[in-house]
Design an enzyme around this catalytic site. Structure first.
Site, mmCIF file in Angstrom:
data_model
loop_
_atom_site.group_PDB
_atom_site.id
_atom_site.type_symbol
_atom_site.label_atom_id
_atom_site.label_comp_id
_atom_site.label_asym_id
_atom_site.label_seq_id
_atom_site.Cartn_x
_atom_site.Cartn_y
_atom_site.Cartn_z
ATOM 1 N N SER A 112 0.829 -1.197 0.000
ATOM 2 C CA SER A 112 0.000 0.000 0.000
ATOM 3 C C SER A 112 0.871 1.259 0.000
ATOM 4 O O SER A 112 1.644 1.470 -0.908
ATOM 5 C CB SER A 112 -0.958 -0.044 1.194
ATOM 6 O OG SER A 112 -1.925 0.952 1.096
ATOM 7 N N ASP B 215 -2.257 6.064 -4.208
ATOM 8 C CA ASP B 215 -1.122 5.370 -3.615
ATOM 9 C C ASP B 215 -0.708 4.223 -4.543
ATOM 10 O O ASP B 215 -1.323 4.019 -5.594
ATOM 11 C CB ASP B 215 -1.462 4.900 -2.198
ATOM 12 C CG ASP B 215 -2.566 3.867 -2.143
ATOM 13 O OD1 ASP B 215 -3.310 3.736 -3.135
ATOM 14 O OD2 ASP B 215 -2.704 3.186 -1.115
#
Length: 463
Positions: free
Chosen positions: A106, A250
């Site tokens: 992530s 992201d």
């Protein structure tokens, strides 16, 4: 030690000794445990598991180990290659697979990677299911397939377009309004999979764009967490003029942040607030976010006649509560939008399409849209932990200290959150880092930060 086993998956830095970091031996162990869990769950029907990954430098190595291990466990592998987290979640359903593994850390820096584990619905494992996987791994209670029962391997690169098609088919995505608005946007896809899928989405929405950091190399041009302190490049481009808004994702494209046409942050907390306001204006209902998210979602929900509910932190906790209260929209204040009409997972593609639909229909500048919402500020602080820190004991003491305060409401479903009439503070141990997160919200940043620092000092005094 930088190997973290939690509700968010198995996460660690690459390299080092077995048991301390995320290295091939540990990848084999946890993948084997996951495959064993899936088989024992009684939901292993098609003997098929989907694997997708973000653009991280270590992703090729981790993918090879994961796929080989799954085949060794007797599972057929559908490798969908470079893929966003929401694409992989949807692919599990579309491939009628028994589960899925997403290889991504992530927002963590380049040296990190992780295994995120999905069930046959393409949703993250519950805490109870995750605990079973960890128990199986700890006991190494798994058995590999004999030679005639080894799994097979295939690659399928069709799921990006299927994902885009599903977004465009959502009834609240107003393609005509977006196309007629002639938006010009700038996007920071941080050298990962966003640079592959988002140009195709924007092309099909009729949006003109420029990309920063588009190449999917995993060599991130800056810290990949989509916060203002990391986004000087795109903010500077917007300040120079010529764009309607900025879009930031992201590395695995489940978090989404916007930047106003003047180069100021829209606020990652307000990604969900703005999308929820648009959804609720068409489909009134309930909403859910986690305890660390802004009160603005509650205000917007109540304005539309719905009920707001707060869950423990963690995507699976949000989705579980969303199902329970039949929420029409939910997510997390870190820029994660969960729209059940699509699927129960944070999805930046869905967020982008709904946000642009709202902005196009309202005919506003993005800065004007931001001013239409209740204004709050969240200060995000942290307390670094040592191996000797007894976090549970500290949180119990904090709870006891405020339990009798006349103007405070204490919630302990996840750490300790203290709600005051005009502000709140939330302390909880992170699922992904060895820290206590201290989030606080008030009507000014100074007041929010002061409240957070006050609670941090209380914690320091207790140690």
């Amino acid at each position: 030690m930088t190997l973290i086993k939690s509700i968010s998956g198995i996460r660690g830095t690459i390299g080092g000794r077995s048991g301390d970091t995320l290295n091939p031996l540990d990848i084999v162990k946890f993948t084997s445990a996951y495959a064993t869990f899936i088989r024992r769950s009684g939901k292993s029907n098609n003997n098929r598991i989907v694997v997708g990954r973000d653009g991280r430098i270590s992703g090729e190595m981790v993918k090879n180990v994961v796929c080989g291990t799954l085949m060794g466990m007797g599972y057929d592998v559908v490798n969908i290659g470079f893929a966003t987290t929401p694409t992989t979640e949807l692919a599990v359903r579309w491939a009628e697979a028994d589960g899925g593994i997403i290889i991504t850390a992530s927002h963590n820096p380049r040296q990190w990677n992780a295994l995120k584990l999905l069930n046959n619905e393409g949703e993250f494992l519950t805490a109870a299911d995750g605990a079973q996987v960890l128990d199986i791994a700890a006991r190494e209670d798994f058995e590999y397939a004999e030679v005639d029962k080894l799994g097979h391997y295939c690659e399928d690169n069709s799921f990006d377009q299927k994902h885009i098609d599903s977004v465009l088919a959502l009834k609240l995505v107003d393609r005509e309004a977006i196309r007629n608005a002639h938006f010009k946007v700038i996007v920071d896809s941080i050298n990962s999979v966003g640079g592959i899928i988002l140009p195709n989405l924007l092309d099909q929405l009729g949006v003109e764009y420029k990309f920063l950091n588009p190449d999917c190399t995993g060599d991130f041009a800056h810290n990949p967490e989509p916060l203002a302190k990391n986004l000087g490049g795109i903010m500077g481009e917007l300040k120079n003029g010529g764009y309607d808004l900025g879009i930031v994702v992201d590395p695995d494209v489940d978090r989404l942040a916007f930047i106003c046409e003047d180069g100021e942050m829209f606020g990652e907390e307000y990604t969900l607030v703005s999308v929820a306001d648009y959804v609720l204006s068409h489909t009134p209902g309930n909403t859910v976010s986690n305890l660390s998210s802004t009160r603005a979602l509650r205000d917007v929900t109540e304005k539309h006649g719905g009920q707001y509910c707060a869950s423990a932190v963690g995507e699976v906790n949000v989705t579980t509560l969303m199902k329970k209260v039949h929420a029409v929209i939910g997510g997390e204040g870190n820029g994660g939008v969960i729209y059940p009409e699509s699927h129960y997972g944070r999805d930046a593609l869905v967020g982008i399409a709904l946000f642009l639909s709202s902005l196009a229909q309202k005919g506003m500048k993005i800065s004007e849209l931001r001013k239409s919402f209740p204004n709050y500020f969240i200060a995000k602080n942290r307390i670094d932990l040592t191996p000797e820190t007894d976090v549970d004991a500290i949180l119990v003491k904090v709870k006891e200290k405020f339990a009798q305060a006349p103007d405070a409401k204490v919630n302990d479903i996840d750490g300790v959150k203290i709600d005051f009439p005009d502000k709140w503070v939330h302390l909880r141990k992170s699922n992904t880092e060895p820290i206590i997160r201290v989030y606080s919200e008030a009507h000014t940043m100074e007041e929010a930060d002061e409240l957070g620092k006050e609670l941090m000092q209380i914690v320091y005094d207790m140690q």
